[in-house]
Design a protein around this motif. Sequence first.
Motif, PDB file in Angstrom:
ATOM      1  N   ALA A 374       0.838  -1.198   0.000  1.00  0.00           N
ATOM      2  CA  ALA A 374       0.000   0.000   0.000  1.00  0.00           C
ATOM      3  C   ALA A 374       0.875   1.251   0.000  1.00  0.00           C
ATOM      4  O   ALA A 374       0.634   2.203  -0.757  1.00  0.00           O
ATOM      5  CB  ALA A 374      -0.943   0.002   1.194  1.00  0.00           C
ATOM      6  N   GLU A 375       1.907   1.236   0.840  1.00  0.00           N
ATOM      7  CA  GLU A 375       2.810   2.386   0.929  1.00  0.00           C
ATOM      8  C   GLU A 375       3.655   2.547  -0.334  1.00  0.00           C
ATOM      9  O   GLU A 375       4.044   3.662  -0.686  1.00  0.00           O
ATOM     10  CB  GLU A 375       3.716   2.240   2.152  1.00  0.00           C
ATOM     11  N   ALA A 376       3.915   1.437  -1.020  1.00  0.00           N
ATOM     12  CA  ALA A 376       4.706   1.490  -2.252  1.00  0.00           C
ATOM     13  C   ALA A 376       3.911   2.059  -3.419  1.00  0.00           C
ATOM     14  O   ALA A 376       4.483   2.408  -4.456  1.00  0.00           O
ATOM     15  CB  ALA A 376       5.220   0.097  -2.603  1.00  0.00           C
ATOM     16  N   GLY A 377       2.601   2.158  -3.262  1.00  0.00           N
ATOM     17  CA  GLY A 377       1.750   2.738  -4.301  1.00  0.00           C
ATOM     18  C   GLY A 377       1.558   1.861  -5.520  1.00  0.00           C
ATOM     19  O   GLY A 377       1.260   2.365  -6.605  1.00  0.00           O
ATOM     20  N   VAL A 378       1.708   0.547  -5.363  1.00  0.00           N
ATOM     21  CA  VAL A 378       1.586  -0.350  -6.521  1.00  0.00           C
ATOM     22  C   VAL A 378       0.156  -0.843  -6.747  1.00  0.00           C
ATOM     23  O   VAL A 378      -0.145  -1.434  -7.786  1.00  0.00           O
ATOM     24  CB  VAL A 378       2.520  -1.569  -6.377  1.00  0.00           C
ATOM     25  N   LEU A 379      -0.731  -0.615  -5.785  1.00  0.00           N
ATOM     26  CA  LEU A 379      -2.083  -1.155  -5.891  1.00  0.00           C
ATOM     27  C   LEU A 379      -2.907  -0.423  -6.938  1.00  0.00           C
ATOM     28  O   LEU A 379      -2.908   0.807  -7.009  1.00  0.00           O
ATOM     29  CB  LEU A 379      -2.784  -1.092  -4.536  1.00  0.00           C
ATOM     30  N   GLU A 380      -3.622  -1.207  -7.738  1.00  0.00           N
ATOM     31  CA  GLU A 380      -4.480  -0.683  -8.802  1.00  0.00           C
ATOM     32  C   GLU A 380      -5.895  -1.226  -8.610  1.00  0.00           C
ATOM     33  O   GLU A 380      -6.109  -2.122  -7.798  1.00  0.00           O
ATOM     34  CB  GLU A 380      -3.942  -1.143 -10.171  1.00  0.00           C
ATOM     35  N   PRO A 381      -6.875  -0.696  -9.360  1.00  0.00           N
ATOM     36  CA  PRO A 381      -8.225  -1.274  -9.296  1.00  0.00           C
ATOM     37  C   PRO A 381      -8.219  -2.717  -9.780  1.00  0.00           C
ATOM     38  O   PRO A 381      -7.448  -3.088 -10.664  1.00  0.00           O
ATOM     39  CB  PRO A 381      -9.040  -0.377 -10.249  1.00  0.00           C
ATOM     40  N   ILE A 382      -9.066  -3.548  -9.213  1.00  0.00           N
ATOM     41  CA  ILE A 382      -9.137  -4.949  -9.592  1.00  0.00           C
ATOM     42  C   ILE A 382      -9.676  -5.100 -11.015  1.00  0.00           C
ATOM     43  O   ILE A 382     -10.475  -4.280 -11.485  1.00  0.00           O
ATOM     44  CB  ILE A 382     -10.024  -5.744  -8.604  1.00  0.00           C
ATOM     45  N   THR A 383      -9.198  -6.117 -11.711  1.00  0.00           N
ATOM     46  CA  THR A 383      -9.686  -6.426 -13.046  1.00  0.00           C
ATOM     47  C   THR A 383     -11.138  -6.885 -12.980  1.00  0.00           C
ATOM     48  O   THR A 383     -11.483  -7.729 -12.154  1.00  0.00           O
ATOM     49  CB  THR A 383      -8.853  -7.558 -13.675  1.00  0.00           C
ATOM     50  N   PRO A 384     -12.021  -6.363 -13.821  1.00  0.00           N
ATOM     51  CA  PRO A 384     -13.404  -6.846 -13.824  1.00  0.00           C
ATOM     52  C   PRO A 384     -13.471  -8.331 -14.149  1.00  0.00           C
ATOM     53  O   PRO A 384     -12.637  -8.856 -14.890  1.00  0.00           O
ATOM     54  CB  PRO A 384     -14.060  -6.020 -14.939  1.00  0.00           C
ATOM     55  N   HIS A 385     -14.441  -9.013 -13.596  1.00  0.00           N
ATOM     56  CA  HIS A 385     -14.637 -10.438 -13.842  1.00  0.00           C
ATOM     57  C   HIS A 385     -16.020 -10.641 -14.469  1.00  0.00           C
ATOM     58  O   HIS A 385     -17.025 -10.387 -13.816  1.00  0.00           O
ATOM     59  CB  HIS A 385     -14.551 -11.236 -12.542  1.00  0.00           C
ATOM     60  N   PRO A 386     -16.084 -11.111 -15.697  1.00  0.00           N
ATOM     61  CA  PRO A 386     -17.378 -11.345 -16.326  1.00  0.00           C
ATOM     62  C   PRO A 386     -18.049 -12.594 -15.776  1.00  0.00           C
ATOM     63  O   PRO A 386     -17.414 -13.420 -15.113  1.00  0.00           O
ATOM     64  CB  PRO A 386     -17.018 -11.523 -17.805  1.00  0.00           C
ATOM     65  N   ALA A 387     -19.323 -12.756 -16.052  1.00  0.00           N
ATOM     66  CA  ALA A 387     -20.006 -13.998 -15.704  1.00  0.00           C
ATOM     67  C   ALA A 387     -19.308 -15.145 -16.418  1.00  0.00           C
ATOM     68  O   ALA A 387     -18.998 -15.063 -17.603  1.00  0.00           O
ATOM     69  CB  ALA A 387     -21.469 -13.922 -16.128  1.00  0.00           C
ATOM     70  N   GLY A 388     -19.034 -16.222 -15.694  1.00  0.00           N
ATOM     71  CA  GLY A 388     -18.304 -17.357 -16.249  1.00  0.00           C
ATOM     72  C   GLY A 388     -16.847 -17.374 -15.833  1.00  0.00           C
ATOM     73  O   GLY A 388     -16.119 -18.314 -16.163  1.00  0.00           O
ATOM     74  N   ALA A 389     -16.403 -16.359 -15.062  1.00  0.00           N
ATOM     75  CA  ALA A 389     -15.005 -16.284 -14.650  1.00  0.00           C
ATOM     76  C   ALA A 389     -14.601 -17.475 -13.798  1.00  0.00           C
ATOM     77  O   ALA A 389     -13.460 -17.957 -13.880  1.00  0.00           O
ATOM     78  CB  ALA A 389     -14.752 -14.989 -13.893  1.00  0.00           C
ATOM     79  N   ASP A 390     -15.524 -17.975 -12.981  1.00  0.00           N
ATOM     80  CA  ASP A 390     -15.200 -19.115 -12.127  1.00  0.00           C
ATOM     81  C   ASP A 390     -14.903 -20.365 -12.953  1.00  0.00           C
ATOM     82  O   ASP A 390     -13.976 -21.127 -12.656  1.00  0.00           O
ATOM     83  CB  ASP A 390     -16.336 -19.374 -11.135  1.00  0.00           C
ATOM     84  N   VAL A 391     -15.680 -20.573 -14.014  1.00  0.00           N
ATOM     85  CA  VAL A 391     -15.476 -21.732 -14.901  1.00  0.00           C
ATOM     86  C   VAL A 391     -14.156 -21.587 -15.654  1.00  0.00           C
ATOM     87  O   VAL A 391     -13.410 -22.563 -15.841  1.00  0.00           O
ATOM     88  CB  VAL A 391     -16.657 -21.866 -15.878  1.00  0.00           C
ATOM     89  N   ILE A 392     -13.854 -20.364 -16.074  1.00  0.00           N
ATOM     90  CA  ILE A 392     -12.620 -20.103 -16.817  1.00  0.00           C
ATOM     91  C   ILE A 392     -11.400 -20.312 -15.924  1.00  0.00           C
ATOM     92  O   ILE A 392     -10.393 -20.885 -16.350  1.00  0.00           O
ATOM     93  CB  ILE A 392     -12.649 -18.670 -17.389  1.00  0.00           C
ATOM     94  N   GLU A 393     -11.475 -19.881 -14.676  1.00  0.00           N
ATOM     95  CA  GLU A 393     -10.362 -20.096 -13.749  1.00  0.00           C
ATOM     96  C   GLU A 393     -10.098 -21.587 -13.563  1.00  0.00           C
ATOM     97  O   GLU A 393      -8.944 -22.030 -13.558  1.00  0.00           O
ATOM     98  CB  GLU A 393     -10.651 -19.450 -12.399  1.00  0.00           C
ATOM     99  N   ALA A 394     -11.160 -22.348 -13.403  1.00  0.00           N
ATOM    100  CA  ALA A 394     -11.009 -23.798 -13.237  1.00  0.00           C
ATOM    101  C   ALA A 394     -10.373 -24.427 -14.471  1.00  0.00           C
ATOM    102  O   ALA A 394      -9.503 -25.307 -14.364  1.00  0.00           O
ATOM    103  CB  ALA A 394     -12.375 -24.428 -12.956  1.00  0.00           C
TER     104      ALA A 394
END
Length: 428
Positions: A374-394
């Motif tokens: 957090a202090e290093a300032g590297v954090l960015e907004p999370i990537t959006p996850h479309p419907a079906g992301a859980d199946v794609i991750e698997a």
Amino acid sequence: MSRNNGIDRRQMLKLAGFSAAGLGLTAAGCGSGGSGSGGPVTIRHSWWGADDRAKKIQQCVTLFEKKHPKIKVKTDFQQYPDFWKKFNTQAAGGNPPDVIQNAVTFLRKYEAKNVLLDLSPQVEKGNLSLDGFRAGLEKFADIDGKLLGVPVGSNSMALVIDQAVYEKAGITPETGWTWDEWYAGMEKIRDGQKVAGDVGPHGVMYLYDLILRQNGKAFFTEDGMGFGEAELLPYWTEALARVKSGIYADPKKVEQIKPASALARGMASGEFTWDNFSIRYSAEGKSRYGLAPIPSTDGKRTGQYLGSLMLSGSARTKHPAEVATFIGFMTHEPEVARIMGYDRGVPATTAQFEAYRPTDAPSKAIEAYETAIAEAGVLEPITPHPAGADVIEAAFLRIAGDLSLGKASPKDSVKQFFSEAKTALGSN
């Protein structure tokens, strides 16, 4: 994105799906009721996790009921795969729990099926506060203007290392190190100590997302995939070469010891995973384990973001105000943090973060790691996850595993992955 409590992640991702028609839900008329008489009401809360998490949550529920005597909370939990199977069955039957533990990979999937309660009206009514969240986490589950969940903890990707092995090799990972430096370190460890440099990161979707983000792309866009075969083919080709050279651990041996960790068993010196998963290594292994920074392409941008477990309400609930009150309590009450510790990640609100200061070494390391990034300032907004992301991750995990075992070539593996990803996105 929480501790998996020793469950094999491949096993965790074998989730059962269900159709919108099977649910029979519509946006109108769902979740609009209240307690009506003003008398005691009962809501149901379900989550996944092991017995230890269940005991802690039950303590929190007991405390909540003392402070809110007109709201009773029935609890239920299962292991990760069983949780979603049961939830799908309950939702299809029109009787889902009022409050569920949730994760980002499921938000758009269940939003599209009108399963999740929009908590925004409860914020407007003062039943739920979004003040005091760390690093903008209050926007984590804000999907298309709907508030579909509230974070209870945060985590970020990290490299868990066997500190004894790294020290013997004279390697000190520091913020700003590059992938070339990481790889050179793994070669030194393999050649000098006959230990694989890494368990094998090429099936970890969230790590590959960071690599893509470091290069101006992302795993997902709001509508679908954010990369193509041209990016994945060289990544998996390189990974297979590293398996064969011993830079990555022998996948057959890794499979044989599951659900135990190859890192904890001394078969590798590092593994990319969520920072709060690191607690398991100290419990399973005999060495000392630490959290190292994510390497980057340019020595600057890591592509990291805070992930989070969250609590979501059901669109079917008859008690949205009570649901919001319970969720607010679980995210803001300081005593909840003292009970839960880092079981679900680092507490998401400042009040809870300050209420619990860890005393054990693994949790202290997690706190220090998240503070540092957090202090290093590297954090960015999370990537959006479309419907079906859980199946794609698997699919990403499974196909990468088969690639490692020599069941398919990199080219065929890439084609299979995008074929399955297309199907997953098209079915939602």
